[in-house]
Structures are given as C-alpha cells and as structure tokens.
Design an enzyme around this catalytic site. Structure first.
Site, short mmCIF file in Angstrom:
data_model
loop_
_atom_site.label_atom_id
_atom_site.label_comp_id
_atom_site.label_asym_id
_atom_site.label_seq_id
_atom_site.Cartn_x
_atom_site.Cartn_y
_atom_site.Cartn_z
N GLY A 284 0.75 -1.17 -0.13
CA GLY A 284 0.10 0.09 0.16
C GLY A 284 0.86 1.19 0.12
O GLY A 284 0.67 2.25 0.62
N ARG B 63 -0.17 5.51 -1.47
CA ARG B 63 -0.96 6.34 -0.94
C ARG B 63 -0.60 6.33 0.61
O ARG B 63 -0.09 5.57 1.31
CB ARG B 63 -2.46 6.24 -1.29
CG ARG B 63 -2.38 7.01 -2.81
CD ARG B 63 -4.08 6.75 -3.29
NE ARG B 63 -4.60 5.63 -2.99
CZ ARG B 63 -5.65 5.12 -2.62
NH1 ARG B 63 -6.24 6.17 -1.61
NH2 ARG B 63 -6.20 3.94 -2.77
N VAL C 172 -2.77 -7.86 -2.49
CA VAL C 172 -2.31 -8.50 -1.09
C VAL C 172 -3.20 -9.51 -0.92
O VAL C 172 -2.85 -10.47 -0.06
CB VAL C 172 -1.90 -7.65 0.03
CG1 VAL C 172 -0.95 -6.57 -0.14
CG2 VAL C 172 -3.24 -6.93 0.34
N SER D 188 -4.94 -0.49 14.36
CA SER D 188 -5.75 0.58 14.19
C SER D 188 -6.28 0.67 15.78
O SER D 188 -6.70 -0.46 16.26
CB SER D 188 -6.87 0.73 13.25
OG SER D 188 -7.77 1.58 13.60
N TYR E 171 -13.93 -3.93 9.81
CA TYR E 171 -12.67 -3.14 9.74
C TYR E 171 -12.17 -3.56 11.22
O TYR E 171 -10.84 -4.02 11.51
CB TYR E 171 -12.83 -1.82 9.28
CG TYR E 171 -11.61 -1.07 9.56
CD1 TYR E 171 -10.48 -1.14 8.51
CD2 TYR E 171 -11.21 -0.24 10.79
CE1 TYR E 171 -9.49 -0.01 8.33
CE2 TYR E 171 -9.96 0.41 10.70
CZ TYR E 171 -9.14 0.49 9.74
OH TYR E 171 -7.85 1.16 9.55
N ALA F 50 -12.78 -5.88 13.40
CA ALA F 50 -12.19 -7.42 13.51
C ALA F 50 -11.13 -7.80 12.97
O ALA F 50 -10.21 -8.46 13.37
CB ALA F 50 -13.41 -8.20 12.91
N THR F 51 -10.92 -6.88 11.57
CA THR F 51 -9.30 -7.28 11.06
C THR F 51 -8.12 -6.76 11.72
O THR F 51 -7.06 -7.24 11.83
CB THR F 51 -9.57 -6.72 9.53
OG1 THR F 51 -9.41 -5.32 9.38
CG2 THR F 51 -10.56 -7.36 8.67
N ILE G 263 -6.00 9.44 11.25
CA ILE G 263 -4.70 9.96 10.31
C ILE G 263 -5.19 10.70 9.05
O ILE G 263 -6.06 10.14 8.33
CB ILE G 263 -3.82 8.96 10.11
CG1 ILE G 263 -3.26 8.18 11.39
CG2 ILE G 263 -2.58 9.55 9.51
CD1 ILE G 263 -2.67 8.90 12.53
#
Ligand code: NAP
Length: 252
Positions: free
Chosen positions: A17, A20, A69, A147, A160, A162-163, A193
């Site tokens: 990633g 960006r 990915v 995160s 999100y 959970a990941t 961010i």
C-alpha cells in the site's frame, strides 16, 4: 544508515500500500534511512510512479509493483520479484488496507469479505511469503498496521475492527514464534490520520472525531511513518510483540 546485507549495498524493505497515505510516507521515510524500498499498490500506478520519483531522490533503489495483497499467488509473485530485483527482504511493512463501513444490519457479505481479505488475509499472505527467508538469515523486522478500531472498536466498522484486532493477535503470535530466530514483529495502531481513507468522511463527523483527540488535530502520515521506521530499525532491537498506539490520545 542500515547495515549492508550480503546481496545488496543496503537493507531491503517491502511496503504494501505504498502508493498513498501511511504506506507512501513509510516508503519515503525508509528510503531516507537508506533502504532500497519495494512497494506495492492495488491499481493507482500513476500515484505509485509519483512516489517512486519522490523516494528515489534519497538515492536508493525504489521498486513499485502492482499486486493484490488478498491473493496468495499475487503476493508470492511480488516477493519473488523483489528478491530478484533488490535482494532478500530485511523489513516488511504491511500498510495496504481498505474500509467498507456499514452498520452490521446493513453490511453486505461482500463488504465483510473484502475487508477481511485485504486487511487480515493480506497481512497473513505477506508475512507467510517473507518469513522463510528471514528465518534462514535469522534476522528481520516486520511492522503491521492495526488501528485503534481494533483495540477499542468503532461503530459501523465491525468488519474493519475485526481485521485490525485480528492483526494484533496475529502479530503477537508470530512475534512469539519467530523471536528466537532474531525476527521482531510489532504492530502500530494509528488513531485518526489524515489520508484518503478518511477523506470522504462527513465534515461534522470529522469535527466530532477531532474533539475527542486531546492533541486537537488529526495525525499525519509522516508521524506514523516515523514510528514505523523506528520499530523496523535496530534502535528497537529489544521491542517485539508490541502494539504501539499513535493517536493523539484519542478518547474512544
Ligand atoms: P489509503 O490512503 O486509503 O491507502 C491505501 C493503500 O492500500 C493504497 O496504496 C492502495 O493502493 C493499497 N491497497 C488497497 N487495497 C489493496 C490490495 N488489495 N492490494 C494491494 N494494495 C492495496 O490508506 P491509509 O489511510 O494510508 O491506511 C494505511 C493503513 O493504516 C491501513 O491498513 C489502515 O487500515 C491503517 N490505518 C489508517 C488510519 C487512518 O486514519 N488513515 C487509522 C488507523 C489505521 P491503490 O493506491 O492502488 O489503491
């Protein structure tokens, strides 16, 4: 400057990633530290080319590569190409990620699955593909991107979060598995961010989020990259299995 390895004149980093946001900032920061840096992106080849040019100003080799990915085959091809072009990977940063927010009742199976595939399976795919070479050389450092959502949870982000919680468990487990072979694995858990990922948020929602940050502002991708570069480096030689929050003290 990083120490030399046996195949190249500089240490080699792979950032996912990297076209960006936080990944881009990591590419630039690691190039500044003297790494040869390969990075992957999903589709934005023009943005990747801009990053390549910016990072090349630091005088190391920069290699942008398209890869998904979420696909084991794509990741194995990516890691093979990096090995052929730059040499063995010393440092891996898994920054590629997506959000597909929705309240659980409205969440589609596709939103759930895409988020898991890119964020969690993507992290697994990368670590799985690089760890064998690191084990053979008995050195390496890996920094994963979790995160604050994975630590505390966030409404409309059950997929999100959970990941990102999964990445924490994965990171700690892998660190305990490979520490005896000289490999360190740490997670960074950013708060709010300023990147494309949050660019589409409703302005009122953004203001309310910032009100919950004691430092009174969003974080910058460069600030996260500084922490990632530190954890990747020998300066963090005694840090592993850690989750470091970088969130301005956000109250969640
Ligand atoms: P971003 O600006 O949206 O950038 C996402 C990057 O991931 C892009 O380079 C994108 O490539 C790449 N990507 C997406 N899907 C991919 C796939 N299937 N295969 C390969 N690359 C893929 O995101 P960001 O804000 O920098 O976030 C970076 C990481 O930090 C993510 O893991 C995110 O969850 C985490 N994080 C961000 C925040 C925040 O507030 N921004 C907070 C906490 C954690 P293209 O350019 O080609 O699309």
């Amino acid at each position: 400057m990083p120490e030399q390895n046996e195949t190249t004149s500089a240490k080699v980093a792979l950032v996912t990633g990297g076209s960006r946001g936080i990944g881009r900032a990591c590419v630039l920061r690691l190039a500044q530290d003297g790494y040869d840096v390969a990075f992957c992106y999903a589709s934005q080849s023009e943005a990747a080319e801009v990053v390549r040019k910016e990072a090349a100003e630091y005088g190391t080799r920069i290699l942008p590569l398209q890869a998904d990915v979420a696909s084991g085959d794509s990741v194995r091809a990516l890691v093979k190409k990096v090995g052929e072009e730059l040499g063995s990977i010393d440092t891996l940063v898994t920054s590629a990620g997506v959000v597909r927010d929705n309240p659980l009742l409205l969440m589609t199976d596709e939103q759930w699955q895409q988020t898991l595939d890119v964020n969690l399976t993507g992290t697994y795919n990368l670590c799985r593909a690089v760890v064998f070479e690191m084990l053979k050389r008995r050195s390496g450092s890996i920094v994963t991107l979790s995160s604050v959502a994975g630590v505390h949870g966030t409404p409309t982000q059950s997929n999100y979060a959970a990941t990102k919680a999964g990445i924490i468990g994965f990171t700690k487990s892998l660190a305990k598995e490979v520490g005896q072979y000289g490999i360190r694995v740490n997670a960074v858990a950013p708060g709010f961010i300023e990147t494309d990922m949050v660019a589409d948020l409703d302005p009122d929602h953004k203001s309310r989020m910032i009100e919950r940050v004691p430092l009174g502002r969003m974080g910058k991708a460069d600030e996260v990259a500084e922490l990632v570069a530190f954890l990747a480096s020998d300066k963090a030689a005694y840090i592993t299995a850690s989750v470091v929050q970088i969130d301005g003290g956000i109250v969640v």
